[in-house]
Design a protein around this motif. Structure first.
Motif, short mmCIF file in Angstrom:
data_model
loop_
_atom_site.label_atom_id
_atom_site.label_comp_id
_atom_site.label_asym_id
_atom_site.label_seq_id
_atom_site.Cartn_x
_atom_site.Cartn_y
_atom_site.Cartn_z
N ALA A 66 -33.81 16.19 64.89
CA ALA A 66 -34.28 15.34 65.97
C ALA A 66 -35.73 15.66 66.28
O ALA A 66 -36.06 16.81 66.58
CB ALA A 66 -33.42 15.53 67.21
N ALA A 67 -36.60 14.66 66.21
CA ALA A 67 -38.03 14.85 66.36
C ALA A 67 -38.55 14.25 67.66
O ALA A 67 -38.06 13.22 68.12
CB ALA A 67 -38.78 14.23 65.18
N SER A 68 -39.56 14.88 68.22
CA SER A 68 -40.21 14.36 69.42
C SER A 68 -41.63 14.91 69.51
O SER A 68 -41.95 15.93 68.91
CB SER A 68 -39.41 14.72 70.68
N GLY A 69 -42.48 14.22 70.26
CA GLY A 69 -43.82 14.70 70.53
C GLY A 69 -44.88 14.29 69.53
O GLY A 69 -46.02 14.74 69.63
N PHE A 70 -44.53 13.45 68.57
CA PHE A 70 -45.50 12.95 67.60
C PHE A 70 -45.03 11.60 67.07
O PHE A 70 -43.92 11.16 67.38
CB PHE A 70 -45.73 13.95 66.46
N ALA A 71 -45.87 10.97 66.25
CA ALA A 71 -45.55 9.64 65.72
C ALA A 71 -44.60 9.77 64.54
O ALA A 71 -45.02 9.78 63.38
CB ALA A 71 -46.82 8.91 65.32
N PHE A 72 -43.32 9.84 64.86
CA PHE A 72 -42.32 10.04 63.82
C PHE A 72 -42.31 8.92 62.79
O PHE A 72 -42.17 9.17 61.59
CB PHE A 72 -40.93 10.15 64.47
N SER A 73 -42.47 7.69 63.24
CA SER A 73 -42.31 6.54 62.35
C SER A 73 -43.35 6.47 61.24
O SER A 73 -43.11 5.78 60.24
CB SER A 73 -42.34 5.24 63.16
N THR A 74 -44.47 7.14 61.40
CA THR A 74 -45.50 7.12 60.37
C THR A 74 -45.62 8.45 59.64
O THR A 74 -46.49 8.61 58.78
CB THR A 74 -46.87 6.75 60.96
N ALA A 75 -44.77 9.39 59.95
CA ALA A 75 -44.82 10.71 59.34
C ALA A 75 -43.88 10.80 58.14
O ALA A 75 -42.78 10.23 58.15
CB ALA A 75 -44.44 11.78 60.36
N ALA A 76 -44.33 11.51 57.13
CA ALA A 76 -43.43 11.88 56.05
C ALA A 76 -42.56 13.03 56.52
O ALA A 76 -43.02 13.92 57.24
CB ALA A 76 -44.22 12.28 54.80
N MET A 77 -41.31 13.03 56.11
CA MET A 77 -40.38 14.05 56.53
C MET A 77 -39.80 14.75 55.31
O MET A 77 -39.55 14.13 54.27
CB MET A 77 -39.25 13.45 57.36
N ASN A 78 -39.57 16.04 55.46
CA ASN A 78 -39.06 16.85 54.36
C ASN A 78 -38.00 17.82 54.87
O ASN A 78 -37.99 18.20 56.04
CB ASN A 78 -40.18 17.67 53.71
N TRP A 79 -37.14 18.22 53.96
CA TRP A 79 -36.25 19.34 54.17
C TRP A 79 -36.62 20.45 53.18
O TRP A 79 -36.77 20.19 51.98
CB TRP A 79 -34.78 18.96 53.97
N TYR A 80 -36.78 21.64 53.71
CA TYR A 80 -36.99 22.83 52.91
C TYR A 80 -35.82 23.78 53.13
O TYR A 80 -35.08 23.66 54.09
CB TYR A 80 -38.28 23.55 53.32
N ARG A 81 -35.69 24.76 52.26
CA ARG A 81 -34.71 25.81 52.47
C ARG A 81 -35.26 27.13 51.97
O ARG A 81 -36.13 27.18 51.11
CB ARG A 81 -33.38 25.49 51.78
#
Length: 118
Positions: free
Chosen positions: A23-38
């Motif tokens: 869950a993201a907040s505080g920035f422009a989520f809709s224009t951001a690339a998102m990743n999962w790392y481990r």
């Protein structure tokens, strides 16, 4: 005020499934690339999956192709990682990462533990 909060981790048997949420907040989520790392104990953090802002393009590490699926719901400011056919080698702390469109800034969540064991 930027926040990325992961959830959904836990203990699962080999062959089982989990769905992680970020869950993201505080920035422009809709224009951001998102990743999962481990990151597993004793190993470097590795990119598991990535998705562009529209969700139209995804990429995966070879080790998880065919088993993991990344998706996003821009209306909910949430990115997901569906993990199927889990293996003990998938045991790690999983981190949500965002890359800002304009700033190129990287934001990180605190991580959620995934343990695959019988």
């Amino acid at each position: 005020q930027v926040q990325l909060v992961e959830s959904g981790g836990g203990l699962v048997q080999p062959g089982g499934s989990l769905r992680l949420s970020c869950a993201a907040s505080g920035f422009a989520f809709s224009t951001a690339a998102m990743n999962w790392y481990r990151q597993a104990p004793g190993k470097e953090r590795e990119l598991v999956a990535g998705i562009i802002s529209t969700g139209g393009s995804t990429n995966y590490a070879d080790s998880v192709k065919g088993r993991f699926t990344i998706s996003r719901d821009n209306a909910k400011n949430t990115v997901y990682l569906q993990m199927d056919s889990l293996k003990p080698e998938d045991t790690a702390v999983y981190f949500c990462n965002a890359v800002g469109w304009i700033s190129r800034a990287n934001y990180w969540g605190q991580g959620t533990q995934v343990t695959v064991s019988s």
